[in-house]
Design a protein around this motif. Structure first.
Motif, short mmCIF file in Angstrom:
data_model
loop_
_atom_site.label_atom_id
_atom_site.label_comp_id
_atom_site.label_asym_id
_atom_site.label_seq_id
_atom_site.Cartn_x
_atom_site.Cartn_y
_atom_site.Cartn_z
N LEU A 29 0.93 -1.44 -0.25
CA LEU A 29 0.35 -0.57 0.00
C LEU A 29 0.82 1.38 0.51
N TYR A 32 0.30 4.16 -2.29
CA TYR A 32 -1.58 4.77 -2.37
C TYR A 32 -1.07 5.34 -1.00
N THR A 34 -1.24 8.33 0.27
CA THR A 34 -1.09 9.51 0.31
C THR A 34 -2.23 10.90 0.41
N LEU A 65 -10.24 0.36 2.06
CA LEU A 65 -10.45 0.50 0.57
C LEU A 65 -11.10 -0.29 -0.06
N PHE A 69 -10.47 -2.98 -4.98
CA PHE A 69 -9.24 -2.32 -5.41
C PHE A 69 -8.46 -3.10 -4.92
N ILE A 73 -5.03 -4.39 -6.87
CA ILE A 73 -3.19 -4.09 -7.22
C ILE A 73 -2.43 -5.02 -5.91
#
Length: 77
Positions: A29, A32, A34, A65, A69, A73
């Motif tokens: 993760l 991601y 941010t 999340l 998703f 990923i």
């Protein structure tokens, strides 16, 4: 409907996630984490404060999340 049914912390920002279809994926993760909500999780003490909801993973700060998703990923474990 795809759900997260188990989570194991591996290291840094990587999790081993088991989904309701019984597949297991390693999810990194770091890329991601941010923004205002997810950026807080760069603090590893906060990152490891997660739990399962009925469908996915949720952190103590309220970040979550979608399982789809996470599935997309992740790499097959």
């Amino acid at each position: 409907m795809l759900r997260v049914i188990d989570i194991d912390y591996i290291k840094d920002y990587e999790l081993l996630i088991t989904f309701s279809d019984h597949s297991k994926k390693v999810v990194d993760l770091r890329p991601y984490l941010t923004g205002e909500v997810f950026g807080e999780l760069l603090d590893k003490e906060k990152f490891i404060q997660y739990g399962l909801t009925h469908t996915t993973i949720e952190w103590a700060n309220g970040a979550d999340l979608a399982p789809e998703f996470l599935y997309e990923i992740g790499t097959v474990a």
